[in-house]
Write a protein that holds these residues in place. Structure first.
Motif, short mmCIF file in Angstrom:
data_model
loop_
_atom_site.label_atom_id
_atom_site.label_comp_id
_atom_site.label_asym_id
_atom_site.label_seq_id
_atom_site.Cartn_x
_atom_site.Cartn_y
_atom_site.Cartn_z
N PRO A 164 -37.18 -41.79 6.84
CA PRO A 164 -38.19 -41.46 5.84
C PRO A 164 -37.63 -40.77 4.60
O PRO A 164 -38.09 -40.97 3.51
N SER A 165 -36.64 -39.94 4.76
CA SER A 165 -36.06 -39.23 3.63
C SER A 165 -34.73 -38.63 4.04
O SER A 165 -34.60 -38.08 5.14
N PRO A 166 -33.73 -38.72 3.18
CA PRO A 166 -32.44 -38.10 3.51
C PRO A 166 -32.48 -36.59 3.40
O PRO A 166 -31.52 -35.92 3.77
N ASP A 167 -33.59 -36.03 2.93
CA ASP A 167 -33.69 -34.58 2.75
C ASP A 167 -34.29 -33.87 3.95
O ASP A 167 -34.33 -32.64 3.97
N THR A 168 -34.79 -34.61 4.93
CA THR A 168 -35.59 -34.01 6.00
C THR A 168 -34.89 -34.05 7.34
O THR A 168 -34.38 -35.09 7.76
N ASN A 169 -34.86 -32.90 8.01
CA ASN A 169 -34.36 -32.80 9.39
C ASN A 169 -35.56 -32.58 10.32
O ASN A 169 -36.41 -31.74 10.04
N TYR A 170 -35.61 -33.33 11.41
CA TYR A 170 -36.69 -33.18 12.39
C TYR A 170 -36.15 -32.66 13.71
O TYR A 170 -35.11 -33.12 14.19
N ILE A 171 -36.85 -31.71 14.31
CA ILE A 171 -36.66 -31.39 15.73
C ILE A 171 -38.05 -31.40 16.36
O ILE A 171 -39.05 -31.13 15.69
N MET A 172 -38.11 -31.75 17.65
CA MET A 172 -39.39 -31.94 18.32
C MET A 172 -39.37 -31.32 19.71
O MET A 172 -38.31 -31.24 20.34
N ALA A 173 -40.55 -30.92 20.17
CA ALA A 173 -40.68 -30.39 21.53
C ALA A 173 -42.02 -30.78 22.11
O ALA A 173 -43.07 -30.46 21.53
#
Length: 439
Positions: free
Chosen positions: A270-279
C-alpha cells in the motif's frame, strides 16, 4: 538452518501477510467501486473521482484518521498526467502511482515535494499556521525511470508495469493522514477528505500538448479492468479473511508484517512509508485487555498548527492503533471499529501510555479512566499498529527485523497487552506493566 521456531514465525508472518493483502484488497475494491467517473471542470481541469473519508462501512481496516483520494487514467507512451493540489493541513501526505494491475510503481513523500506556490509545510521549522499554505503539482509520466536513476522533481514514472511490461493505465493515489485540529471529519470540516483545503484536480497532457479528461465511459471500464486484474493476479491469496488471523494468545502475540525480508513476497504494497504489526485479540482470556507501552515520539505539535521539528527529534511521523473485526454477512467482510491515533493515546506520569479495551459492548468499569477506555462491540478480532515514516535509527524500525513474532527484546516497541478482569484492574491499575517483567 531454520529451527522449528523460525519456521513457525515465518508461517505466522505469511498467514498475517495474506490477511493484510486481503484487507487491502477489500479497501481497494471498495474505493474503486465507489469511484465516480472524472468530469471536466469549468477551468479545463478534471475532478478526482476517488475520494474516501471516515466511514464505518465499505473501507475495510481503515485508519479513521486517513483520507484517500486519487484518479485513474489510460495513457499512451510519452503522455503525462498532472495532479494539482493544495498542501493539506495534516501530519502526513504522499502521492503514489500503481500500474494497470494495481501494483506499486513509484511514490513521493510530502517533504520531498517542491511547491509551485507558497511553502511546503512539511519541512522542519516552516510556519504552517496560515489557512493557505501552498500548492504543488506532481507529474505522472508514461515512461520508464531515467537510465541514470535520477528523477525529475515532483515526477513519478508509470511507463512500465511492476513486472517491466508496457503499462497502459496509471492509478494515482493521494493519501492524507491526521488532519490538523478543526480540519477533520469529526470536526465537520466540509473539505476534510482533502486535508481542509480545496479539492485536488488533474489533467492528461498528450504528446501534442493538448489537455483532456479521461472519457467517463472508458474510465468505468478501466476501473473494472484494474480491479479484475488485482483479483485475478492474487486469486490464490484471496481467501476467507479470517483464515490469516492465526491463533489467539495470552498475552497477545505481535507479528511483524513490515520486514524487508518479506516485502518482495507481498503482491500488493500500500505504501513504502508504512510499517504494520498485528496481533489477534479475544475476550476468551479476560473481559479487559490492557495495553501499556512507552510510545514513539511523533510531531504531535503539528496537530494544533505548530511547525514540524527536525526529523531527528522524533521516532516516526505518525502511529495509530486500530481494532478490526470480521462480518461474513457483508460483501467487504473486514471493518474497523475504532482507531486511536498517537495524539489520542493518554500519557501517564511515568511516560507510558495506557489503553484499556473492553469487549462485547461491556460498560466501562468505574476504575478505568474515561480517556483510557476503548469500548468495543466485537468480542474478537485484530489489533493493527501503523507506523508511518519511521526514523531508520529508531530501534522499533520493523523493516530491519525478521518476519514473524516480534522478538522479546523488541516487545517494548509494541503496545504489548495483558488480559485481566475488571476486579484485577481495580486492584492493580498498573497491571499492564506485568508484561515488562517478561522482557
Amino acid at each position: 538452518m531454520l529451527t522449528s521456531k523460525g519456521l513457525i514465525c515465518i508461517y505466522k508472518s505469511a498467514r498475517l501477510s495474506i490477511l493484510l493483502f486481503c484487507l487491502i484488497t477489500l479497501i481497494c475494491a471498495s474505493c474503486l467501486k465507489r469511484g465516480d467517473s472524472p468530469r471536466e471542470l469549468a477551468d479545463g481541469w478534471c475532478s478526482l473521482p476517488l475520494a474516501a473519508a471516515r466511514t464505518t462501512s465499505g473501507l475495510g481496516p481503515i485508519d479513521y484518521n486517513a483520507n484517500y483520494n486519487g484518479f485513474l487514467a489510460r495513457m499512451k507512451p510519452g503522455e503525462t498526467a498532472i495532479l494539482h493540489a493544495h498542501f493539506p493541513h495534516a501530519r502526513y501526505a504522499s502521492v503514489m502511482v500503481y500500474d494497470q494491475d494495481f501494483l506499486l510503481l513509484d511514490s513521493i513523500l510530502d517533504k520531498d515535494v517542491e511547491p509551485l506556490e507558497g511553502i511546503n509545510p512539511f519541512l522542519p521549522g516552516v510556519d504552517r499556521s496560515s489557512d493557505y499554505l501552498g500548492e504543488f503539482e506532481i507529474k505522472i509520466v508514461m515512461g520508464p525511470l531515467p537510465a541514470d536513476g535520477i528523477k525529475e522533481k515532483n515526477t513519478l514514472y508509470a511507463g512500465l508495469t511492476h513486472e517491466g511490461a508496457p503499462n497502459n493505465i496509471a492509478v494515482v493515489g493521494y493519501r492524507i493522514y491526521l488532519n490538523d485540529e478543526g480540519m477533520s471529519q469529526a470536526d465537520g470540516h466540509p473539505q476534510a477528505v482533502f486535508g481542509g483545503v480545496p479539492p485536488p484536480r488533474f489533467v492528461v497532457v498528450g504528446q501534442d500538448g493538448q489537455t483532456r479528461c479521461p472519457d467517463p465511459a472508458k474510465s468505468r471500464l478501466d476501473y473494472s479492468r484494474v480491479l479484475g486484474a488485482l483479483i485475478l493476479k492474487n486469486l490464490k491469496n484471496i481467501i476467507n479473511p479470517t483464515m490469516g488471523i492465526g491463533e489467539y494468545h495470552s498475552p497477545p502475540q505481535w507479528i511483524n508484517n513490515a520486514s524487508a525480508d518479506t516485502q518482495d513476497e507481498l503482491l500488493f504494497v500500500p505504501s513504502p512509508d508504512t510499517n504494520y504489526i498485528m496481533a489477534p485479540i479475544s475476550n476468551e482470556y479476560g473481559e479487559l485487555l490492557v495495553f501499556r507501552w512507552k510510545p514513539a515520539r511523533t510531531p504531535a505539535e503539528t496537530y494544533r498548527g505548530g511547525p514540524f521539528p527536525d526529523p531527528g527529534e522524533t521516532d516516526m511521523r505518525y502511529f495509530s492503533l486500530s481494532f478490526d473485526y470480521f462480518d461474513r454477512t457483508k460483501t467487504e467482510k473486514v471493518f474497523c471499529e475504532k482507531t486511536v491515533a498517537d495524539i489520542e493515546a493518554p500519557m501517564l506520569p511515568d511516560g507510558t501510555c495506557q489503553l484499556v479495551v473492553g469487549f462485547g459492548g461491556s460498560p466501562r468499569p468505574e476504575s478505568v479512566p474515561p480517556e483510557q477506555w476503548v469500548g468495543l462491540e466485537m468480542e474478537k478480532g485484530l489489533a493493527v499498529v501503523r507506523n508511518i515514516v519511521v526514523n531508520p535509527d529508531y530501534p522499533g524500525y520493523f523493516w530491519k527485523l525478521p518476519p514473524g513474532t516480534v522478538p522479546p527484546e523488541y516487545d517494548r516497541y509494541t503496545p504489548g497487552g495483558v488480559y485481566c478482569s475488571a476486579r484485577e484492574f481495580e486492584q492493580d491499575p498498573d497491571i499492564g506493566l506485568r508484561r515488562a517483567e517478561k522482557i
